[in-house]
Write an enzyme that holds these catalytic residues in place. Structure first.
Site, PDB file in Angstrom:
ATOM      1  CG  HIS A  33      -7.417  20.066  48.055  1.00  0.00           C
ATOM      2  ND1 HIS A  33      -7.068  21.399  48.073  1.00  0.00           N
ATOM      3  CD2 HIS A  33      -6.617  19.459  48.967  1.00  0.00           C
ATOM      4  CE1 HIS A  33      -6.105  21.597  48.943  1.00  0.00           C
ATOM      5  NE2 HIS A  33      -5.806  20.441  49.504  1.00  0.00           N
ATOM      6  CG  ASP A  93      -6.750  19.999  55.662  1.00  0.00           C
ATOM      7  OD1 ASP A  93      -5.645  19.500  55.376  1.00  0.00           O
ATOM      8  OD2 ASP A  93      -7.473  20.593  54.834  1.00  0.00           O
ATOM      9  CD  GLU A 132      -7.109  17.133  51.747  1.00  0.00           C
ATOM     10  OE1 GLU A 132      -5.985  17.219  52.261  1.00  0.00           O
ATOM     11  OE2 GLU A 132      -7.884  18.121  51.667  1.00  0.00           O
ATOM     12  CG  HIS A 149      -5.593  24.029  55.199  1.00  0.00           C
ATOM     13  ND1 HIS A 149      -4.677  25.068  55.263  1.00  0.00           N
ATOM     14  CD2 HIS A 149      -4.956  23.021  54.544  1.00  0.00           C
ATOM     15  CE1 HIS A 149      -3.566  24.710  54.668  1.00  0.00           C
ATOM     16  NE2 HIS A 149      -3.701  23.476  54.218  1.00  0.00           N
TER      17      HIS A 149
HETATM   18  O1  G3P Z   1      -4.139  16.450  50.024  1.00  0.00           O
HETATM   19  C1  G3P Z   1      -3.035  17.206  49.726  1.00  0.00           C
HETATM   20  C2  G3P Z   1      -3.029  18.583  50.294  1.00  0.00           C
HETATM   21  O2  G3P Z   1      -4.164  18.803  51.065  1.00  0.00           O
HETATM   22  C3  G3P Z   1      -1.833  18.898  51.074  1.00  0.00           C
HETATM   23  O3  G3P Z   1      -1.678  20.269  51.276  1.00  0.00           O
HETATM   24  O4  G3P Z   1      -1.845  22.361  52.516  1.00  0.00           O
HETATM   25  O5  G3P Z   1      -3.723  21.684  51.073  1.00  0.00           O
HETATM   26  O6  G3P Z   1      -3.303  20.509  53.205  1.00  0.00           O
HETATM   27  P1  G3P Z   1      -2.691  21.218  52.043  1.00  0.00           P
HETATM   28 CA    CA Z   2      -4.940  18.847  53.246  1.00  0.00          CA
END
Ligand code: G3P
Ligand code: CA
Length: 289
Positions: free
Chosen positions: A39, A68, A66, A81
């Site tokens: 993540h 953003d 993952e 993020h």
């Molecule tokens: O991948 C799931 C997660 O990233 C969603 O929440 O706030 O960490 O972007 P957040």
């Molecule tokens: Ca995310």
């Protein structure tokens, strides 16, 4: 020595030139374990959403990461993020008069001046906020796979089309790459748009929609990714009973699971993937699951 240990040892010697071993994913498939997704990269061990965080995931032997994606004032896609630069960079020091330091109010050149590592540890001083283009090239170099989140799409009209264009330019919409990419968002509209623009792309909806909503969204999504706190075995089974955009059962990736007890509990619910800041902890927990 175990093959994965060898891969990590080799990676430690070769640094970022060393690539992810397929061992981790292959093992997960063989024994029906959930896929483990790092993540924001391996963000417990390196500053989130930086190239260092995806290098760290690769060195630990994990291929799925993952991130953003958001957009600068002058239209560059960047990996970060929060909608503000404040928490994860030194923007307050470099641009003191620019509160609340929103990503969308800074140019790419301004963001490139920021330190995105010192907040995490002095060892990462000088780490930068990557552009999506830089990020995709490092993912390719590391032979990684990407769960790409379109973040706050309401702030960035047209970000879906722009993101797909960049992915296409970088070769990520080619046949050989499509199975290494999932595009996710909390926004139903955003996921629908991605599917309509590029139906071959695998998509995921973040959150916990009701079963009625899931059936409504299934024509344009392949996965539903809920917070682990709201997860039940019944919910996962119900999602699995629905056919997604590509005719297969909806898969479920739960987030953000950072301890062994929760990892086992979530795996016991039947999820297909676990999104975690500590992929090594989750993998170790699943080994005895
Ligand atoms: O991948 C799931 C997660 O990233 C969603 O929440 O706030 O960490 O972007 P957040
Ligand atoms: Ca995310």
């Amino acid at each position: 020595m175990h093959a994965r240990v060898v891969a990590v040892a080799v990676a430690a010697v070769l640094g970022t030139a060393a690539l992810v071993s397929p061992t981790s994913d292959a093992r997960a498939r063989d024994v029906g374990e959930p896929t483990v997704i790092a993540h924001r990269g391996a963000s417990a061990y390196a500053p989130e959403n930086t190239l260092a965080s995806i290098d760290k995931a690769a060195r630990l032997g994990f291929s799925w990461v993952e991130n953003d994606v958001q957009r600068t004032k002058d239209g560059e896609l960047v990996v970060i993020h929060d909608d503000s630069l404040r928490r994860t960079t030194n923007v307050e020091k470099i641009f003191p008069g620019r509160a609340p330091w929103k990503v969308k109010d800074f140019t790419a050149a301004e963001i490139a001046r920021l330190d995105a590592g010192s907040w995490y540890s002095p060892a990462y001083a000088g780490t930068r906020v990557p552009t999506l283009k830089q990020y995709m090239r490092r993912i390719e170099h590391n032979h990684e796979k990407l769960l790409l989140e379109i973040k706050n799409p309401e702030l960035y009209p047209g970000i879906e089309q722009q993101t797909l264009k960049l992915l296409g330019n970088e070769g990520w919409l080619d046949r050989g790459h499509l199975n290494r990419l999932i595009v996710q968002s909390f926004s139903v509209g955003s996921i629908r748009t991605v599917h309509e623009l590029k139906p071959a792309v695998t998509t995921a909806l973040l959150g916990s929609p009701t079963m009625a909503q899931l059936r409504q969204y299934a024509p344009f999504t392949d996965l539903v990714n809920p917070s682990y706190g709201s997860l039940t075995k019944k919910y996962v089974a119900a999602a699995h009973a629905v056919r997604g955009a590509h005719g297969r059962r909806l898969r479920v990736f739960a987030w953000t699971v950072n301890d062994a007890v929760t990892a086992r509990k979530v795996a016991g619910c039947g999820v297909d993937g676990i999104i975690t800041n500590k992929p090594d902890v989750v993998r170790a927990a699943l080994g005895s699951y």
